[in-house]
Design an enzyme around this catalytic site. Structure first.
Site, mmCIF file in Angstrom:
data_model
loop_
_atom_site.group_PDB
_atom_site.id
_atom_site.type_symbol
_atom_site.label_atom_id
_atom_site.label_comp_id
_atom_site.label_asym_id
_atom_site.label_seq_id
_atom_site.Cartn_x
_atom_site.Cartn_y
_atom_site.Cartn_z
ATOM 1 C CG PHE A 196 -27.218 12.385 61.663
ATOM 2 C CD1 PHE A 196 -27.574 11.963 60.135
ATOM 3 C CD2 PHE A 196 -26.627 12.799 62.661
ATOM 4 C CE1 PHE A 196 -26.619 12.128 59.588
ATOM 5 C CE2 PHE A 196 -25.594 13.276 61.397
ATOM 6 C CZ PHE A 196 -26.236 12.841 59.962
ATOM 7 C CE LYS A 238 -24.193 40.587 45.084
ATOM 8 N NZ LYS A 238 -24.557 41.038 46.318
ATOM 9 C CB CYS A 243 1.251 69.031 55.368
ATOM 10 S SG CYS A 243 0.609 68.765 53.793
ATOM 11 C CE LYS A 286 -26.230 44.488 45.948
ATOM 12 N NZ LYS A 286 -25.568 45.350 46.454
ATOM 13 C CE1 TYR A 308 -30.422 8.741 71.929
ATOM 14 C CE2 TYR A 308 -31.619 7.137 70.502
ATOM 15 C CZ TYR A 308 -30.687 7.617 71.302
ATOM 16 O OH TYR A 308 -30.044 6.236 72.571
#
Length: 664
Positions: free
Chosen positions: A34, A113, A406, A309, A32
């Protein structure tokens, strides 16, 4: 004068409270209080616009609208990282590092990460001047207005910061904020967002910055780049960035060996689930910045860093059907069409099966229950079959023998893993694929033209190859579906603007098999223009640095095809750049042709990168390690003793910076 002082005082107080709350997570006043101070500042700034400051805390509330995000070239390229999934990968990387650096002590920094959207922030004289997305690593989009709304991004810095630098990091969305956003969407009858990473990334390109300001995004920083930074190590860099006011994660460790690195990885593979953000691994970096510079980069990634990872999440689902895709080079990729399943925060419906050998090796069949994981947390792949659930009337997969598009009989060259459709000039996905490659961002970067429009132009018979793009008119394009007059104008203007794209990118855009960005640059540099390259034979081409037989054969085959030659000649007549520019040719010579150099140490007159560029501009080759093929070692201060010993043992001349400049 009183208003000016009051505004300055409020800005300073609010910056400090903002830093305490969003960076240190230690608020010293209530929300408040702030908000009341912020409103007081807003009122004063509206009353006194003459005291405008681009780094004022009031700008964080957003409100500015960006219709088009300007493309900006990165001053320092944003590389991707090589990935590692095992102890063996990590140890092999350490051996490569040690082989290049020699017998010196190497320390490593380990940082988590974080899985978000990469960003590069530019600061000048302590103020944020630009924020650019990663893009393709060479250039990205200017999203400064949106980034200013993120409270953990300092608009003004503290302490002894450099005059100008870039700092890289990730824009992330904490789990708590993500859950709250989704709760609100569900209550409003809207579809919930799928995962924090994609939501954070999408936030950066919202046109209304006020909407971005409402999202609880954070910015976690990890890498400072620039000149004369006065920083000697990655660890010191992290500490300095914290002192300047950046939010730098405290979870990091300085390690003396890969044994210590693995202990850090194992710890956080378990404890990461307690973190407030998504994370998918550990980034391991050589700590010493001088050693980083000596290690340098491959075409795609730094040699001094590795992403280890965490084990990928795995689920099982049913493989409904195997279909086959035709790529622009005619390569056939089998695709598993799956019963939709949630995996690592996204719904997976398809997975690549790579090639016929992979299908046979795993004995994958339609109707099987298969195990799926995300390789590197990005691309779904099938890693096995649950044979306990296989039906008794299951039939082995018979790989197709004819092109699904094709009908041409497929071929498989000796030593090749993939089947190919040889009908390159008549197979629709190959034709449109080549055109889509031609217009892509790293190639001709044609604005106003996307993949779907290419498909439409081809379907309507307006283009049969990429040269046809240059004779399109606004009147031809306007009747197309979803194409208004302005869109048609933009498309034609984008095609016209692409005529200024430099030769090496035009060469890459042609789509010659095996000629990627790096190879295209080497060929452009070696031959200077398309006519010389078209005349080159196998022996000429393999004599070019890093051009092997496979690439040489592909280049010769491409220009042996009369249809390709006709298209290139048409493109030349339309004004595309098929030779190096005067500026590029100006400083290039063959003075050092046939000579290979290793650059080691710190130099007085030139930076290491400037030295390497001089070598390449004058026809020489830069190598990272000393061998019997090395012509010279250019030695600066602090050259590693093991490198000196190796050069002496092999009889490789060691020269100074001045000796080298004398050669030129």
């Amino acid at each position: 004068m009183e208003a000016k002082q009051k505004i300055a005082s409020l800005r300073e107080v609010l910056r400090e409270h903002n830093y305490n709350y969003y960076v240190l997570d230690k608020p010293t006043i209530s929300d408040y209080e702030f908000d009341m101070k912020l409103k007081e500042l807003q009122a004063l700034e509206e009353k006194h616009p003459e005291f405008y400051d681009a780094s004022s805390p009031t700008l964080r509330v957003g409100g500015a609208v960006t219709k088009n995000f300007e493309t900006v070239v990165h001053a320092h390229r944003m590389h991707s990282l090589d990935n590692s999934y095992s102890k063996e990968d990590l140890e092999d990387w350490e051996k490569r590092v040690q082989r290049i650096l020699g017998d010196v002590e190497v320390e490593f920094t380990c940082e988590l990460k974080y899985d978000g959207a990469s960003i590069s922030l530019t600061y000048e004289d302590g103020s944020l001047v630009r924020a650019v997305t990663r893009g393709d690593g060479f250039q990205g989009d200017d999203v400064t207005t949106n980034i200013k709304t993120i409270r953990s991004v300092p608009l003004r810095l503290k302490g002894d910061y450099p005059a100008k630098f870039d700092i890289r990091g990730e824009i992330v969305l904490p789990f708590e904020g993500f859950a709250k956003m989704n709760q609100e969407r569900i209550e409003n009858g809207e579809e919930p967002y799928m995962n924090p990473r994609n939501t954070a990334s999408g936030s950066l390109k919202l046109q209304d910055s006020a909407l971005v300001a409402q999202r609880p995004l954070e910015c976690l920083l990890y890498q400072v780049t620039g000149n004369d930074l006065g920083i000697e190590s990655q660890w010191q860099m992290l500490e300095k960035a914290r002192e300047w006011g950046f939010k730098v994660p405290s979870v990091a460790r300085l390690c003396k060996s890969t044994h210590e690195v693995l202990a850090f990885v194992e710890q956080w593979d378990t404890e990461r689930h307690e973190l407030p953000y998504e994370t998918d691994g550990v980034v391991v970096k050589v700590n010493n910045l001088q050693q980083q510079e000596e290690l340098g980069y491959t075409a795609k990634a730094p040699r001094w860093a590795l992403a280890y990872k965490f084990k990928a999440e795995q689920v099982s689902t049913v493989l409904n059907e195997i279909s086959y895709q035709v790529g622009r080079t005619g390569a056939i990729t089998p695709v598993a069409n799956l019963r939709p399943v949630l995996l690592a925060g996204t719904t997976v419906k398809r997975a690549s099966l790579h090639n016929a050998d992979q299908i046979a090796k795993l004995d994958i069949r339609e109707g099987d229950t298969v195990f799926v994981e995300k390789g590197g947390e990005i691309i779904p792949k099938i890693i096995g079959v649950d044979f306990t659930k296989r039906s008794t009337d299951s039939n082995s997969t018979i790989y197709i023998s004819n092109c699904p598009e094709c009908g041409t009989e497929l071929v498989r060259q000796e030593g090749e893993a993939q089947h190919f459709c040889p009908n390159d000039m008549g197979c629709p996905p190959q034709i449109t694929g080549r055109i889509q490659h031609f217009i892509s961002r790293k190639a001709m970067d044609i604005e106003g033209l996307g993949s779907e429009t290419v498909e439409l132009l081809f379907k309507e018979g307006l283009i049969k190859n990429y040269a046809d793009l240059y004779i399109l008119t606004k009147e031809q394009v306007m009747p197309l579906e979803r194409m208004a007059e302005k869109s048609a104008e933009n498309l034609v203007a984008g095609v016209e603007a692409s005529k200024s794209i430099p030769f090496e990118r035009v060469l890459f855009a042609l789509g010659i098999r095996y000629v990627g960005e790096t190879v295209a640059k080497k060929l452009a540099k070696a031959y200077k223009n398309i006519d010389a390259l078209m005349m080159a034979n196998m022996l000429d081409l393999v004599a070019v640095d890093e051009i092997g037989e496979r690439i040489a054969q592909s280049v010769v085959a491409f220009f042996d095809n009369p249809e390709n030659v006709e298209i290139v000649n048409r493109l030349k007549s339309y004004g595309l750049q098929f030779s190096l520019s005067e500026a590029q040719l100006q400083n290039q010579t063959d003075t050092l042709k046939g000579k290979s150099f290793v650059v080691s140490g710190v130099f007085e007159k030139l930076g290491r990168n400037e030295l390497k560029k001089l070598i390449e501009d004058n026809g020489g080759k830069v190598s990272s390690s000393i061998s019997s093929k090395t012509s010279y070692v250019i030695a600066g201060d602090n050259m590693g003793p093991s490198k000196k010993t190796k050069a002496e043992n092999l009889g490789v001349p060691i020269i100074s910076e001045d000796d080298f400049l004398g050669m030129l």
